[in-house]
Write a protein that holds these residues in place. Structure first.
Motif, mmCIF file in Angstrom:
data_model
loop_
_atom_site.group_PDB
_atom_site.id
_atom_site.type_symbol
_atom_site.label_atom_id
_atom_site.label_comp_id
_atom_site.label_asym_id
_atom_site.label_seq_id
_atom_site.Cartn_x
_atom_site.Cartn_y
_atom_site.Cartn_z
ATOM 1 N N GLY A 5 0.794 -1.217 0.000
ATOM 2 C CA GLY A 5 0.000 0.000 0.000
ATOM 3 C C GLY A 5 0.829 1.271 0.000
ATOM 4 N N MET A 6 1.955 1.239 -0.667
ATOM 5 C CA MET A 6 2.847 2.398 -0.736
ATOM 6 C C MET A 6 2.234 3.458 -1.656
ATOM 7 S SD MET A 6 6.838 2.255 -1.908
ATOM 8 C CE MET A 6 7.987 3.608 -1.609
ATOM 9 N N PRO A 7 2.249 4.731 -1.258
ATOM 10 C CA PRO A 7 1.710 5.782 -2.128
ATOM 11 C C PRO A 7 2.373 5.788 -3.498
ATOM 12 C CG PRO A 7 2.079 6.641 0.076
ATOM 13 C CD PRO A 7 2.680 5.263 0.045
ATOM 14 N N ALA A 8 1.590 6.051 -4.529
ATOM 15 C CA ALA A 8 2.075 5.963 -5.905
ATOM 16 C C ALA A 8 3.224 6.915 -6.187
ATOM 17 C CB ALA A 8 0.919 6.228 -6.877
ATOM 18 N N ASP A 9 3.212 8.108 -5.585
ATOM 19 C CA ASP A 9 4.273 9.067 -5.871
ATOM 20 C C ASP A 9 5.614 8.604 -5.319
ATOM 21 O OD1 ASP A 9 3.313 9.395 -3.269
ATOM 22 O OD2 ASP A 9 3.772 11.541 -3.217
ATOM 23 N N LYS A 10 5.596 7.965 -4.162
ATOM 24 C CA LYS A 10 6.829 7.434 -3.589
ATOM 25 C C LYS A 10 7.356 6.263 -4.423
ATOM 26 C CE LYS A 10 6.163 8.582 1.304
ATOM 27 N NZ LYS A 10 6.026 7.997 2.665
ATOM 28 N N ALA A 11 6.466 5.375 -4.827
ATOM 29 C CA ALA A 11 6.873 4.240 -5.648
ATOM 30 C C ALA A 11 7.469 4.710 -6.966
ATOM 31 C CB ALA A 11 5.678 3.322 -5.906
ATOM 32 N N LEU A 12 6.873 5.756 -7.534
ATOM 33 C CA LEU A 12 7.352 6.290 -8.808
ATOM 34 C C LEU A 12 8.777 6.827 -8.677
ATOM 35 C CD1 LEU A 12 6.590 6.901 -11.755
ATOM 36 C CD2 LEU A 12 5.733 9.124 -10.973
ATOM 37 N N LEU A 13 9.053 7.557 -7.601
ATOM 38 C CA LEU A 13 10.403 8.085 -7.390
ATOM 39 C C LEU A 13 11.419 6.960 -7.239
ATOM 40 C CD1 LEU A 13 9.720 11.057 -4.943
ATOM 41 C CD2 LEU A 13 10.675 11.214 -7.262
ATOM 42 N N LEU A 14 11.068 5.933 -6.477
ATOM 43 C CA LEU A 14 11.984 4.824 -6.276
ATOM 44 C C LEU A 14 12.225 4.067 -7.581
ATOM 45 C CD1 LEU A 14 13.714 3.254 -4.308
ATOM 46 C CD2 LEU A 14 11.673 1.981 -3.584
ATOM 47 N N GLN A 15 11.188 3.895 -8.367
ATOM 48 C CA GLN A 15 11.346 3.269 -9.684
ATOM 49 C C GLN A 15 12.248 4.118 -10.579
ATOM 50 O OE1 GLN A 15 6.889 2.714 -10.168
ATOM 51 N NE2 GLN A 15 7.644 0.921 -11.294
ATOM 52 N N HIS A 16 12.113 5.432 -10.500
ATOM 53 C CA HIS A 16 12.976 6.301 -11.315
ATOM 54 C C HIS A 16 14.443 6.106 -10.958
ATOM 55 C CE1 HIS A 16 14.581 9.692 -13.490
ATOM 56 N NE2 HIS A 16 15.110 10.159 -12.361
ATOM 57 N N LEU A 17 14.754 5.991 -9.666
ATOM 58 C CA LEU A 17 16.146 5.787 -9.259
ATOM 59 C C LEU A 17 16.704 4.497 -9.865
ATOM 60 C CD1 LEU A 17 15.632 8.151 -7.259
ATOM 61 C CD2 LEU A 17 16.999 6.861 -5.593
ATOM 62 N N ILE A 18 15.884 3.452 -9.864
ATOM 63 C CA ILE A 18 16.336 2.170 -10.411
ATOM 64 C C ILE A 18 16.499 2.262 -11.928
ATOM 65 C CG2 ILE A 18 15.670 -0.238 -10.779
ATOM 66 C CD1 ILE A 18 14.319 -0.113 -7.995
ATOM 67 N N LEU A 19 15.533 2.856 -12.603
ATOM 68 C CA LEU A 19 15.557 2.915 -14.066
ATOM 69 C C LEU A 19 16.648 3.836 -14.606
ATOM 70 C CD1 LEU A 19 11.716 3.070 -14.724
ATOM 71 C CD2 LEU A 19 13.251 1.187 -15.351
ATOM 72 N N SER A 20 17.142 4.755 -13.802
ATOM 73 C CA SER A 20 18.127 5.731 -14.281
ATOM 74 C C SER A 20 19.530 5.501 -13.748
ATOM 75 C CB SER A 20 17.669 7.150 -13.901
ATOM 76 O OG SER A 20 17.669 7.322 -12.494
#
Length: 312
Positions: free
Chosen positions: A236-251
């Motif tokens: 149940g992690m907020p979408a904005d936090k998940a998005l930032l963490l995904q960005h770190l991994i993808l970049s």
């Protein structure tokens, strides 16, 4: 007794059991003949090997297994290269008593895990901490290499790479803490290579033999980002936090030409990328210097695109 690779000299015979790191068969002379080129390893170093007009049975799919070789050591382009007269896959019974064959992290795996645990425990944000707890529980994370050949390509390599990066990230977070999100940076560091738990096919010895189908089709950055998305949804992690963490991994590879899905666009992503590059290259230095004598200058190391000089 078989010789450690670091002690082998030009003119020596080579005979014994070594890890097959890489192997390829290439056509030469306009396709009229072929040459097999391989890299053999033990925990002390690596050496090139060749066979003219090789037709099997060992193939590139056998990388990560132990081979038995016999041959004579020469030199090619300033590096040692053995011309082999025998080259075959060894049975486990044959090499079971050979020490120093399978490279492993120089640091104790339990100590490395403590670094990871303490870094994870230092995260104050409950969402970033939960997603790290969930994904770092994967047993493969503690065991597998961080790569096939470039850096940390040994047992517990991913654990060592991540632990060293975590130490650097915590230090840098203290320096730049006024304008970065420390918890996001630490979570990104701990999970940046989590996709490697699905990217590799492992040999019976636990080393990377080849890339899995999923690894070849997607790569560990995309796999890791998807693992974070799935875990974030479960907790149940907020979408904005998940998005930032995904960005770190993808970049975290920095540029698309080096495998990044996107370029870093926030300060934490930029720090993660540079910490990753630094640790990968410093590990290449460590491995190379371990094979050299004081006062020696190496040939150009492809992973560094530079020579290495050992002065101490």
């Amino acid at each position: 007794m078989q010789e450690n690779i670091k002690n082998i000299k030009v003119g020596n015979n080579i005979e014994g059991f070594y890890l097959l790191d890489t192997m390829t068969v290439k056509p030469i002379s306009g396709g009229r003949s072929t040459i097999m080129l391989a890299t053999l390893r033990d925990e002390t170093g690596s050496i090139g090997a060749k066979i003219w007009n090789y037709d099997g049975p060992v193939t590139s799919n056998d990388a990560g297994n132990v081979v038995y070789v016999e041959g004579v050591v020469g030199e090619y382009n300033g590096a040692l290269q053995a011309t082999l007269s025998e080259f075959r896959i060894a049975s486990k019974e044959e090499f079971s008593g050979v020490k120093g064959l399978v490279p492993s992290a120089p640091d104790d795996a339990t100590d490395l895990w403590k670094v990871i645990y303490n870094a994870k425990d230092s995260i104050q944000d409950p969402d970033y901490k939960k997603v790290c707890c969930k994904l770092l529980s994967l047993e493969e994370f503690r065991e597998i290499p961080a790569g096939k050949s470039v850096h940390h390509a040994f047992l517990h390599g991913l654990l060592m790479h991540t632990a060293t990066m975590a130490k650097a990230a915590m230090a840098l977070a203290d320096i730049y803490g006024g304008f970065i999100n420390r918890d996001l940076l630490i979570a990104g560091v701990l999970l940046h290579d989590i996709g490697k738990t699905k990217e590799f096919d492992l040999s019976p010895l636990g080393l990377v033999s080849q890339y899995s189908t999923e690894g070849q089709l997607m790569g560990h950055l995309v796999i890791g980002a998807q693992m974070v998305a799935d875990a974030a949804k479960e907790i149940g992690m907020p979408a904005d936090k998940a998005l930032l963490l995904q960005h770190l991994i993808l970049s975290h590879h920095g540029e698309p030409e080096y495998g990044a899905a996107v370029r870093p666009t926030c300060a934490e992503a930029f720090l993660l990328h540079n910490i990753d590059v630094m640790d990968a290259r410093m590990e290449t230095y460590r491995e190379q210097l371990g094979q050299m004598q004081v006062g020696e200058m190496s040939n150009v190391i492809p992973a560094l695109d530079a020579r290495v000089y050992r002065h101490i």
